[in-house]
Design a protein around this motif. Sequence first.
Motif, mmCIF file in Angstrom:
data_model
loop_
_atom_site.group_PDB
_atom_site.id
_atom_site.type_symbol
_atom_site.label_atom_id
_atom_site.label_comp_id
_atom_site.label_asym_id
_atom_site.label_seq_id
_atom_site.Cartn_x
_atom_site.Cartn_y
_atom_site.Cartn_z
ATOM 1 N N SER A 116 15.769 -67.031 35.090
ATOM 2 C CA SER A 116 16.790 -66.644 35.918
ATOM 3 C C SER A 116 17.293 -66.392 37.323
ATOM 4 N N LYS A 117 15.761 -66.320 37.706
ATOM 5 C CA LYS A 117 14.944 -65.507 38.865
ATOM 6 C C LYS A 117 15.635 -64.699 39.295
ATOM 7 N N THR A 118 16.420 -63.901 38.440
ATOM 8 C CA THR A 118 17.696 -62.514 38.872
ATOM 9 C C THR A 118 17.128 -61.929 38.797
ATOM 10 N N PRO A 119 16.921 -60.340 39.068
ATOM 11 C CA PRO A 119 17.101 -59.264 38.184
ATOM 12 C C PRO A 119 17.178 -59.230 36.326
ATOM 13 N N VAL A 120 16.743 -58.414 35.839
ATOM 14 C CA VAL A 120 17.136 -57.816 34.110
ATOM 15 C C VAL A 120 17.434 -57.202 34.224
ATOM 16 N N LEU A 121 18.723 -56.727 33.114
ATOM 17 C CA LEU A 121 19.022 -55.656 33.320
ATOM 18 C C LEU A 121 18.315 -55.061 31.634
ATOM 19 N N PHE A 122 18.551 -53.358 31.606
ATOM 20 C CA PHE A 122 17.514 -52.555 30.878
ATOM 21 C C PHE A 122 18.785 -52.152 30.511
ATOM 22 N N ALA A 123 18.929 -51.372 28.863
ATOM 23 C CA ALA A 123 19.804 -50.851 29.116
ATOM 24 C C ALA A 123 19.810 -50.218 27.435
ATOM 25 N N ASP A 124 20.674 -48.913 27.241
ATOM 26 C CA ASP A 124 20.564 -48.201 25.964
ATOM 27 C C ASP A 124 21.636 -49.505 24.892
ATOM 28 N N VAL A 125 21.927 -49.377 24.319
ATOM 29 C CA VAL A 125 23.214 -50.023 23.834
ATOM 30 C C VAL A 125 23.886 -48.447 22.889
ATOM 31 N N ARG A 126 24.685 -47.779 23.785
ATOM 32 C CA ARG A 126 24.619 -46.222 23.653
ATOM 33 C C ARG A 126 25.411 -45.531 22.979
ATOM 34 N N HIS A 127 26.432 -47.409 22.743
ATOM 35 C CA HIS A 127 27.943 -46.763 21.956
ATOM 36 C C HIS A 127 28.559 -48.180 22.184
ATOM 37 N N TYR A 128 29.815 -48.361 20.936
ATOM 38 C CA TYR A 128 30.584 -48.691 21.224
ATOM 39 C C TYR A 128 32.063 -48.500 20.177
ATOM 40 N N HIS A 129 32.975 -49.501 21.307
ATOM 41 C CA HIS A 129 34.220 -48.904 21.196
ATOM 42 C C HIS A 129 34.757 -49.858 20.453
ATOM 43 N N GLY A 130 35.329 -49.144 19.823
ATOM 44 C CA GLY A 130 35.879 -50.447 18.286
ATOM 45 C C GLY A 130 37.108 -50.699 18.515
ATOM 46 N N ASP A 131 37.435 -49.841 19.055
ATOM 47 C CA ASP A 131 39.452 -49.852 19.252
ATOM 48 C C ASP A 131 39.328 -50.783 20.246
ATOM 49 N N LYS A 132 38.310 -51.606 21.435
ATOM 50 C CA LYS A 132 38.237 -52.746 22.601
ATOM 51 C C LYS A 132 37.527 -53.464 21.720
ATOM 52 N N ASP A 133 36.859 -53.209 21.377
ATOM 53 C CA ASP A 133 35.774 -54.262 20.927
ATOM 54 C C ASP A 133 34.140 -54.323 21.723
ATOM 55 N N ILE A 134 34.172 -53.250 23.103
ATOM 56 C CA ILE A 134 33.083 -53.155 23.756
ATOM 57 C C ILE A 134 32.275 -52.653 23.267
ATOM 58 N N TRP A 135 30.555 -52.821 24.122
ATOM 59 C CA TRP A 135 30.225 -51.632 23.773
ATOM 60 C C TRP A 135 29.489 -50.850 25.699
ATOM 61 N N ASP A 136 29.142 -50.015 24.903
ATOM 62 C CA ASP A 136 28.622 -48.747 26.810
ATOM 63 C C ASP A 136 26.939 -49.267 26.808
ATOM 64 N N LEU A 137 26.697 -50.419 27.427
ATOM 65 C CA LEU A 137 25.051 -50.680 27.631
ATOM 66 C C LEU A 137 24.895 -50.036 29.275
ATOM 67 N N CYS A 138 24.374 -48.306 29.663
ATOM 68 C CA CYS A 138 23.787 -47.656 29.152
ATOM 69 C C CYS A 138 22.499 -46.608 29.549
ATOM 70 N N ASN A 139 22.003 -46.754 30.451
ATOM 71 C CA ASN A 139 20.195 -45.637 29.939
ATOM 72 C C ASN A 139 19.787 -45.696 31.655
ATOM 73 N N SER A 140 20.555 -44.570 31.810
ATOM 74 C CA SER A 140 19.581 -44.104 32.926
ATOM 75 C C SER A 140 19.881 -44.643 33.975
ATOM 76 N N TRP A 172 29.752 -52.566 30.619
ATOM 77 C CA TRP A 172 30.739 -52.325 29.593
ATOM 78 C C TRP A 172 30.662 -53.981 29.424
ATOM 79 N N ALA A 173 30.619 -54.586 27.881
ATOM 80 C CA ALA A 173 30.027 -55.954 27.949
ATOM 81 C C ALA A 173 30.855 -56.091 26.459
ATOM 82 N N ARG A 174 31.380 -57.407 26.374
ATOM 83 C CA ARG A 174 32.106 -58.233 25.243
ATOM 84 C C ARG A 174 31.481 -59.232 24.893
ATOM 85 N N LEU A 175 30.508 -58.628 23.675
ATOM 86 C CA LEU A 175 29.389 -59.694 22.749
ATOM 87 C C LEU A 175 30.385 -60.715 21.612
#
Length: 470
Positions: A309-333, A423-426
Amino acid sequence: MARIGVINISDGRDYVHSGIADFIRGNEDKLVQSLEAAGHEVVRGSAPVSANSVATSVAREVQAADVDITVLHYCVWAFPHFTMLAAGQISGPLLLLANIDPVQPGMVGMLAGGGALDQIGRRHTRLWGDPTDKAVIDAIGVHASAAGAVSSLRGSTFGRIGGRPMGMNTAVAATDQWQRIFGVDVEEIDQYEIVRRTELADPAEKRKGREWFERHATVHYDGKKLTPELLEKQVGSYLAMRSLIDEWNLDFTGIKGQPEMTQYFATMDIVEAVLNDPYDWNGPKETHVCATEADMDGALTMQIMKHISKTPVLFADVRHYHGDKDIWDLCNSGQHATWFAARSDDPAENLAKVNLYPEVFFFPAGGASVQHIAAAGQMTLGRLTRNDGKYRLQLMLGDFEEYDKETTESLMKMSTPEWPHAWARLDAPGEVFLSRFGANHIHAIPGDRRAELRAVCELLDITLDEFTRG
């Protein structure tokens, strides 16, 4: 972009070759011009291959030029054993390209040469089409980019600072397996080196880094877990890592951090975020992949993604799945590079959206967490994981989304508001992802780069495990 070798394969009969040499050269010119216009550097074979001796000598020339991938170009009928002889001198990836011309049977030559390579088990890729066709050039670029990412690993060194964090087996890989598959060496370094070098870091440089954050980001000092002194300690730890990287010639790194550093010294959030950024308080710099929790497979995934990509790369925990919105909270310190806040090459533009908060109770030593919301846009997400000891690349497309202030604050409060979030929609159903994904960490780069990562799997001969809603 990539460094691409081009070798034209011709007919072995003198009287035939002499009659088609100009046609070959003209098509080679078109191919080279198209590749160069796309930004690639091209190394041309010194002559079309029309004899056994030429096949080996020209291939050796291109091999010596250290190209990422070699294109064997067929715009006429070509003696198949020329392909075999040339391939025998080339250790890197091969791409066979045939012109589609009803008069000159280049396609026949490619099929004959490719079939011979199949018989001896020599892996290669085949493409066909006009050398001026953008789709053809783009396809070559995809494979060249993947080849460049793979070749960049070979002979590189990963610096693992500390050992396994908190019993996390998915963060630890076998060094002999890394050497065999990826050609990567691992240098083991104690975390005390960060402590020792932080104390030796230039006080003026530590102050400069602190003032840079105070000037461009929003720093929430509380007088306890985040003070100017603690922030300067974190800046000093970044300087300590820079000196380790330079001294040990480390190509990418990972810091254990937990629990020793976060309990007794300072959190490594500033260190990891700024290493992954393309800038610091001294201006633009090369992005350096550094994975939190000394995550070896995470760092390896990030290093491959960075080269593509020639860009920075994101690193995250798969912290939580908001099932009602079908989105993921990617979060890591604080691991998210600040670049993701606005995806700008101007650090002030990114840092304007960054908060430095006092660390939470998980990290009693204190220091700043690097908090922001990742900017919206299409993303390619994935990770190298292992299944029964064998590597696979788990891959998917997704989108990062942004919401209004009220929604954002509500979502953050459900997990850890002091940490960065994406906030990720996979492109994968929640039940499929949670049933199959092989780690708690995930990584992402902007855009749709799945084609390059699929090609990486082919080159490394590892399994592709792709997630889609289909």
